[in-house]
Design an enzyme around this catalytic site. Structure first.
Site, mmCIF file in Angstrom:
data_model
loop_
_atom_site.group_PDB
_atom_site.id
_atom_site.type_symbol
_atom_site.label_atom_id
_atom_site.label_comp_id
_atom_site.label_asym_id
_atom_site.label_seq_id
_atom_site.Cartn_x
_atom_site.Cartn_y
_atom_site.Cartn_z
ATOM 1 N N HIS A 1 0.825 -1.209 0.000
ATOM 2 C CA HIS A 1 0.000 0.000 0.000
ATOM 3 C C HIS A 1 0.859 1.259 0.000
ATOM 4 O O HIS A 1 1.969 1.277 0.540
ATOM 5 C CB HIS A 1 -0.999 -0.001 1.165
ATOM 6 C CG HIS A 1 -0.402 0.151 2.528
ATOM 7 N ND1 HIS A 1 -0.207 1.372 3.127
ATOM 8 C CD2 HIS A 1 0.016 -0.776 3.432
ATOM 9 C CE1 HIS A 1 0.298 1.199 4.334
ATOM 10 N NE2 HIS A 1 0.447 -0.100 4.552
ATOM 11 N N ASP B 1 -0.491 4.483 0.766
ATOM 12 C CA ASP B 1 -1.013 5.542 1.627
ATOM 13 C C ASP B 1 -0.403 5.436 3.017
ATOM 14 O O ASP B 1 0.209 4.422 3.375
ATOM 15 C CB ASP B 1 -2.539 5.485 1.695
ATOM 16 C CG ASP B 1 -3.050 4.170 2.277
ATOM 17 O OD1 ASP B 1 -2.494 3.102 1.932
ATOM 18 O OD2 ASP B 1 -4.012 4.192 3.076
ATOM 19 N N GLU C 1 -5.330 1.541 2.199
ATOM 20 C CA GLU C 1 -5.184 0.517 3.233
ATOM 21 C C GLU C 1 -5.355 1.085 4.629
ATOM 22 O O GLU C 1 -5.976 0.463 5.496
ATOM 23 C CB GLU C 1 -3.816 -0.160 3.102
ATOM 24 C CG GLU C 1 -3.662 -1.429 3.930
ATOM 25 C CD GLU C 1 -3.173 -1.175 5.354
ATOM 26 O OE1 GLU C 1 -3.269 -2.098 6.189
ATOM 27 O OE2 GLU C 1 -2.697 -0.050 5.639
ATOM 28 N N GLU C 2 -4.806 2.280 4.862
ATOM 29 C CA GLU C 2 -4.898 2.878 6.189
ATOM 30 C C GLU C 2 -6.314 3.376 6.505
ATOM 31 O O GLU C 2 -6.586 3.813 7.619
ATOM 32 C CB GLU C 2 -3.905 4.042 6.313
ATOM 33 C CG GLU C 2 -2.444 3.664 6.097
ATOM 34 C CD GLU C 2 -1.863 2.798 7.200
ATOM 35 O OE1 GLU C 2 -2.623 2.358 8.086
ATOM 36 O OE2 GLU C 2 -0.646 2.539 7.165
ATOM 37 N N HIS D 1 -25.574 20.963 33.115
ATOM 38 C CA HIS D 1 -24.662 21.535 34.110
ATOM 39 C C HIS D 1 -24.582 20.572 35.292
ATOM 40 O O HIS D 1 -25.595 20.211 35.894
ATOM 41 C CB HIS D 1 -25.218 22.890 34.567
ATOM 42 C CG HIS D 1 -24.260 23.696 35.388
ATOM 43 N ND1 HIS D 1 -23.789 23.288 36.624
ATOM 44 C CD2 HIS D 1 -23.698 24.920 35.163
ATOM 45 C CE1 HIS D 1 -22.991 24.206 37.110
ATOM 46 N NE2 HIS D 1 -22.918 25.212 36.237
ATOM 47 N N THR E 1 -17.325 21.108 33.107
ATOM 48 C CA THR E 1 -18.123 20.401 34.106
ATOM 49 C C THR E 1 -19.564 20.217 33.649
ATOM 50 O O THR E 1 -20.507 20.817 34.194
ATOM 51 C CB THR E 1 -18.079 21.157 35.447
ATOM 52 O OG1 THR E 1 -18.494 22.515 35.230
ATOM 53 C CG2 THR E 1 -16.679 21.136 36.024
ATOM 54 N N HIS F 1 2.726 4.103 12.312
ATOM 55 C CA HIS F 1 1.526 4.801 12.811
ATOM 56 C C HIS F 1 1.845 5.762 13.948
ATOM 57 O O HIS F 1 0.964 6.514 14.372
ATOM 58 C CB HIS F 1 0.447 3.818 13.304
ATOM 59 C CG HIS F 1 -0.198 3.021 12.217
ATOM 60 N ND1 HIS F 1 -1.476 2.519 12.325
ATOM 61 C CD2 HIS F 1 0.247 2.649 11.007
ATOM 62 C CE1 HIS F 1 -1.781 1.856 11.212
ATOM 63 N NE2 HIS F 1 -0.735 1.916 10.410
#
Length: 473
Positions: free
Chosen positions: A99, A101, A166-167, A228, A330, A445
């Site tokens: 591959h 890519d 492929e990736e 919240h 939060t 990777h």
């Protein structure tokens, strides 16, 4: 008759600067298949490789795959490069897959150098794709050029199948291969893929097995919007709390999977196979240090390798919908999706694993007793793959490795999944050899991906030796 390659190997050593220059050109093309803004670069990479193959006499064609929708944009899929070198019906035919890519990369990710500029330092060639998989793909090109330069007749015809998705899941390739079963794939006798790695950094190996995969999504919802936490905390059933509970019930602290009956599907380990694990050269301490871990769930070599290759494993990948940026936010998320996968081994069946896992998730959810909405579902899956190490294709690879490295290669499995391997095997009816060229610390990777100068050059020799060994396979 074995052809003496000694002088050819010396020439390959002497030609290193030219080998490096081609890799530099390839790395500079930012063929990130998962980024729509880089799609033109990905397509350019295919055409660049087509030009290089045609210069050594390969007859090439580009198989269109159509378009895809990526991040809300319609973009063309890069074509698949199909090439043929030699049509002598008296010779057998080798099919090579690779591959073109790569994974995304930026210096800001933590790279020491610019990822799309090849940099040599301390005998290492740093750059995205240098090892995965542009370097190994170019090794095929260099090997054939070396044979041609020395007027060495190749004992086999060679077909090439190079993709650039492929990736990103090899989008469109399996369907194309099915259509090409009785044309391009017709007459193939051997298949070879160099897209995997040695077990360590010093000793070569050949790969005869891969784990498959079953991926899963676990969705929990219960409120119409994010809330919240100060106003609503403690007075509602929080989806994220539910999800974390469910996910925590999938494994033990030492990485054993809790899904009942899962391990019972694993093919029995014969005494002969178990003995091979004693003979494999593997440094547990080096492995532990390479991943930066202070402790491993097991530090017994055989147990670790069995768990890495021959037993199922479960890994968590993330939670969609939960806040993950720096600082504080939060809020109580209204909808969260947990993501995990199970790597499967022979004789595990993906459909059965999916059912057992979903049933277990529903059981855990019932025990939780939450009124929130729970939706577990399977994602993509791929079967495991294993071949006979005494197959003629595999034995040719072993002879080539020994010829170049002067040592018998280890026979190993891999924990990862390469689904296209099984596709080639099923469509051609022939064995597939995984012939690794890169070292275990190449960081595919990851940041600072590299290919050792030594591995790159010796990889060219190994592939040439393998092609020649196929003449007697």
């Amino acid at each position: 008759m074995t052809v003496d390659l000694t002088n050819v190997f010396h020439e390959i050593d002497a030609d290193y600067e030219n080998l490096k220059e081609l890799l530099r050109e390839a790395v500079a093309i930012q063929s990130v298949s998962g980024d729509p803004s880089k799609r033109d670069e990905t397509i350019r990479m295919v055409h660049w490789m087509k030009d290089k193959l045609e210069k050594i006499g390969v007859s090439c064609e580009l198989a269109a795959l159509g378009n895809q929708t990526l991040e809300g944009k319609t973009v063309p899929l890069p074509p698949v490069l199909l090439g043929t070198l030699g049509t002598d019906t008296s010779k057998k035919t080798l099919l090579v897959y690779g591959h073109l890519d790569v994974q995304p990369a930026a210096k800001s990710d933590g790279w020491d150098t610019e990822p799309f500029e090849l940099v040599e330092k301390d005998g290492k060639l740093f750059g995205r794709g240098s090892s995965d998989d542009k370097g190994p793909v170019l090794c095929w090109l260099h090997a054939i050029k070396a044979a041609q330069k020395n007027n060495i007749e190749l004992p086999v015809n060679i077909k090439f199948c190079f993709e650039a998705m492929e990736e990103s899941g090899s989008v469109g390739l399996p369907e194309l291969l099915v259509r090409e079963k009785n044309r391009f794939l017709a007459g193939v006798d051997f298949v070879c893929i160099s897209d995997s790695y040695w077990l360590g950094t010093k000793k070569p190996c050949l790969t005869y097995g891969l784990r498959g995969i079953c991926s899963f999504f676990v969705e929990v919802t219960g409120i119409k919007q994010d809330l919240h936490s100060g106003v609503f905390g403690g007075v509602i059933h929080e989806p994220l709390q539910d999800l974390m509970y469910v996910m925590s019930q999938l494994t033990t602290v030492d990485n054993r999977i809790r899904i009942p009956g899962l391990y019972e599907q694993v093919a029995p380990l014969s005494a002969a196979e178990e003995k091979t694990y004693d003979e494999i050269e593997f440094d547990v301490a080096e492995f532990r240090d390479s991943v930066g871990a202070s402790h491993l769930p097991t530090e017994d070599k055989k147990t670790l390798l069995l768990r890495r290759w021959r037993e199922p494993s479960l890994a968590f990948h993330g939670i969609e919908g939960a806040f993950y940026g720096p600082g504080e936010k939060t809020v109580i998320p209204s909808k969260v999706i947990g993501k995990f996968s199970i790597r499967i081994v022979p004789d595990m069946d993906p459909d059965q694993v999916n059912k057992m896992t979903i049933d277990y998730l529903n059981k855990v959810w019932k025990e939780r007793g939450s009124p929130n909405v729970f939706k577990p579902r399977p994602g993509h899956s791929a079967k495991p793959w294993v071949v006979d190490v005494n197959d003629s294709n595999f034995m040719a690879g072993a002879r080539a490795m020994k010829r170049v490295h002067n040592v018998e290669p280890d026979r190993i499995r891999e924990g990862c999944s390469i689904p296209i391997t099984l596709t080639f095997q099923e469509l051609t009816g022939k064995s597939v050899l995984l012939l690794p060229l890169g070292a275990a610390d190449d960081m595919a990777h990851s940041q600072n991906e590299k290919n050792n100068k030594w591995n790159y050059v010796e990889g060219v020799k190994t592939l040439l030796a393998y092609i020649m060994e196929l003449g007697s396979a």
